[in-house]
Design an enzyme around this catalytic site. Sequence first.
Site, PDB file in Angstrom:
ATOM      1  N   GLY A  49       0.846  -1.194   0.000  1.00  0.00           N
ATOM      2  CA  GLY A  49       0.000   0.000   0.000  1.00  0.00           C
ATOM      3  C   GLY A  49       0.876   1.237   0.000  1.00  0.00           C
ATOM      4  N   GLN A  54       2.803   9.974   1.325  1.00  0.00           N
ATOM      5  CA  GLN A  54       4.109   9.317   1.406  1.00  0.00           C
ATOM      6  C   GLN A  54       5.014   9.642   0.233  1.00  0.00           C
ATOM      7  OE1 GLN A  54       2.274   5.211   2.245  1.00  0.00           O
ATOM      8  NE2 GLN A  54       4.187   5.202   3.398  1.00  0.00           N
ATOM      9  N   CYS A 102       6.090   0.055   7.316  1.00  0.00           N
ATOM     10  CA  CYS A 102       5.634   1.203   6.531  1.00  0.00           C
ATOM     11  C   CYS A 102       6.814   1.742   5.745  1.00  0.00           C
ATOM     12  CB  CYS A 102       5.095   2.274   7.482  1.00  0.00           C
ATOM     13  SG  CYS A 102       4.558   3.762   6.639  1.00  0.00           S
ATOM     14  N   LEU A 103       6.557   2.064   4.472  1.00  0.00           N
ATOM     15  CA  LEU A 103       7.633   2.590   3.628  1.00  0.00           C
ATOM     16  C   LEU A 103       8.154   3.924   4.169  1.00  0.00           C
ATOM     17  CD1 LEU A 103       6.115   1.755   0.126  1.00  0.00           C
ATOM     18  CD2 LEU A 103       7.916   0.515   1.323  1.00  0.00           C
ATOM     19  N   HIS A 144      -4.440   0.969   7.580  1.00  0.00           N
ATOM     20  CA  HIS A 144      -3.089   1.543   7.634  1.00  0.00           C
ATOM     21  C   HIS A 144      -2.976   2.735   6.675  1.00  0.00           C
ATOM     22  CE1 HIS A 144       1.485   1.056   7.810  1.00  0.00           C
ATOM     23  NE2 HIS A 144       1.305   1.903   6.815  1.00  0.00           N
ATOM     24  N   GLU A 145      -3.470   2.550   5.451  1.00  0.00           N
ATOM     25  CA  GLU A 145      -3.323   3.607   4.437  1.00  0.00           C
ATOM     26  C   GLU A 145      -4.231   4.808   4.729  1.00  0.00           C
ATOM     27  OE1 GLU A 145      -0.793   3.427   2.629  1.00  0.00           O
ATOM     28  OE2 GLU A 145      -0.407   1.332   3.102  1.00  0.00           O
ATOM     29  N   HIS A 148      -2.779   7.145   7.103  1.00  0.00           N
ATOM     30  CA  HIS A 148      -1.822   8.093   6.502  1.00  0.00           C
ATOM     31  C   HIS A 148      -2.521   9.377   6.071  1.00  0.00           C
ATOM     32  CE1 HIS A 148       2.066   6.160   6.328  1.00  0.00           C
ATOM     33  NE2 HIS A 148       1.569   5.048   5.813  1.00  0.00           N
TER      34      HIS A 148
HETATM   35 NI    NI Z   1       2.536   3.219   5.708  1.00  0.00          NI
END
Ligand code: NI
Length: 183
Positions: A49, A54, A102-103, A144-145, A148
Amino acid sequence: MNVLPRTEIGDPLLRKKARRIPKAYLRSQAFKDLCRSMVYTMRRSGGVGLAAPQIGFPYALISMEMRPTRSRPSAKGKKPLIVINPKITSFSKERTSDWEGCLSVPGLRGKVPRARKITVEYMTAEGEKVTENTSGLWARIFQHEIDHLNGILFVDRIEDTRTLMTVREFRERVLEKRKKRKV
Ligand code: NI
């Protein structure tokens, strides 16, 4: 296509509430290019995701995909999805805890409790309105997304910070153990 540069924890942009995307923007070539770049960046970075903040774009746009990864070798495949202006309208009381990374938080894994089932409303890249009831990993990725888009990172959701691990430790202690169990 290039992998888009990513924001990392500490960047104030990751703590802001994302703005809604106007429907008229969906038809623009710039938007179509952005969606393709997001999917490409998500895949090349090994994520399932990616939320637009991000990549430094503070709008309510997400790309998601389910596929087996090194961390989740048994994940079922699901085609990439573009999610616009999403809203979770119901969360199950039942919660499950699972590993997340998480990226934007490179090198860390931790156990995050999330609702097992959710109902989510969003718009697709084609401008179609969707109401989706979902559970398990797909519901976890949504949660999760969408966090963000509200300036929340998975580390904020961890109840027991002692579950936090570096990726190296996670591979050794969690993934290797899982593999051994299967043998
Ligand atoms: Ni993330």
